[in-house]
Write an enzyme that holds these catalytic residues in place. Sequence first.
Site, PDB file in Angstrom:
ATOM      1  CG  HIS A  82      -1.702   1.310   1.313  1.00  0.00           C
ATOM      2  ND1 HIS A  82      -2.829   1.523   0.544  1.00  0.00           N
ATOM      3  CD2 HIS A  82      -1.501   2.459   2.014  1.00  0.00           C
ATOM      4  CE1 HIS A  82      -3.295   2.742   0.799  1.00  0.00           C
ATOM      5  NE2 HIS A  82      -2.517   3.326   1.680  1.00  0.00           N
ATOM      6  CG  ASP A 161     -12.111   3.616   6.514  1.00  0.00           C
ATOM      7  OD1 ASP A 161     -11.636   4.438   7.321  1.00  0.00           O
ATOM      8  OD2 ASP A 161     -11.797   3.580   5.320  1.00  0.00           O
ATOM      9  NE  ARG A 168     -10.592  10.665  10.492  1.00  0.00           N
ATOM     10  CZ  ARG A 168      -9.745   9.988   9.720  1.00  0.00           C
ATOM     11  NH1 ARG A 168     -10.101   8.846   9.159  1.00  0.00           N
ATOM     12  NH2 ARG A 168      -8.535  10.444   9.506  1.00  0.00           N
ATOM     13  CB  SER A 183      -8.676   5.263   7.859  1.00  0.00           C
ATOM     14  OG  SER A 183      -9.221   5.358   6.557  1.00  0.00           O
ATOM     15  CE  LYS A 187      -9.008   2.652   2.729  1.00  0.00           C
ATOM     16  NZ  LYS A 187      -9.457   3.599   3.766  1.00  0.00           N
TER      17      LYS A 187
END
Length: 434
Positions: A82, A161, A168, A183, A187
């Site tokens: 990621h 999320d 947010r 967050s 995922k």
Amino acid sequence: MRMVDLIEKKRDGHELTTEEINYIIKGYTVGSIPDYQVSAFTMAVVFRGMTEKERADITMAMVESGDQIDLTQIEGIKVDKHSTGGVGDTTTLVLGPLVAAVGVPIAKMSGRGLGHTGGTIDKLEAVAGFHVEIDNEEFIELVNKNKIAVIGQSGNLTPADKKLYALRDVTGTVESIPLIASSIMSKKIAAGADAIVLDVKTGAGAFMKTLEHSQELAHAMVRIGNNVGRRTMAVISDMSQPLGFAIGNALEVKEAIDTLKGEGPEDLTELCLTLGSHMVFLAQKAGSLQEARAMLEQAIKDGSALEKLKVFLSSQGGDASVVDDPSKLPQAKYTFELEAKEDGYVAEIIADEVGTAAMLLGAGRATKESVIDLAVGLVLRKKIGDQVKKGESLVTIYSNFEDVSEVKEKLYENIKISTAKVDAPILIHGEVTE
């Protein structure tokens, strides 16, 4: 249990229990706890922070709020990568085939991009016929057979999320390391990988602009991953200027092909070899990072990484002949050169603003409804530290319209030339394993 009591508990700096965090996340997801109470809770988190246990608990509560991808039928240790995002970040297009070529299963779930350019799926769709609309059974079959496949994100992955992030975004509570880290990690964990390599960007084009904040985020995410049973590590890499040369969908696919041929930009190649070495090592395909890197370098040298890209593209309906003939990728009608106005050295290329220039051409989405032009974008001809002569090209602009004056103006404002010699930025600022 009452939400107001939990808000006050967090406001006063106390640790919430696993049950209390589950109550908040479940209640918010199903709608029994209102926005205004959850926004009060997230503001308390901004000021009071969260313990390591709370961070792991909120991550898993969000994972359990929706679908979880089961990859147990795929042989071997599944490693996901990621990136926290950037400009010209072509790493996934290179890393997928490269790491798969040495036997590491890459079961990638990707999304579409909002911002400077498309996401990984948009970029791959620059290859005619390529599609990610495959069912889970075919996805698993392809990974077992080819070691690589990419699927679109499930609609019901981490719904908590999605809901929490939207809240947010409008309540001034985005800037919280525990909430950002949970967050991202929710995922990745829901996507089913056994191990996770994180590429945490730092600099002007990154979400985290300072090295200190990038390090803090990297440590938070790595600890969450390791605390919930996923082997996790992070590389902190530079995003003060765009990565590689290409910014734009088809242009980045071509750059990925060049990199797998061993002819790519130095910084993109180095980052992919660094991230890839960690992926191979975590997958237990090599006994050391040095051995893993040697395997990847050999896969580029002997052509097996490039061959893996062809297999991957054709297995998902794509025209793999683009690998041998990139002119088959979408082509822009016009090209323009951004010429240097003076002699000197490139001192600054402000990554996010250069990304915005690519978006003005149509390379990215300003809104969810925007249609991406896969052919357009920018190719940098100079990077920070390079010498430049007046009249030399700094950037080639690929456009489907003739008037690029706004794009040129944006680029001139954000590419600075200095008379004094400037050092190229450090590419890799560190690695985090705990």
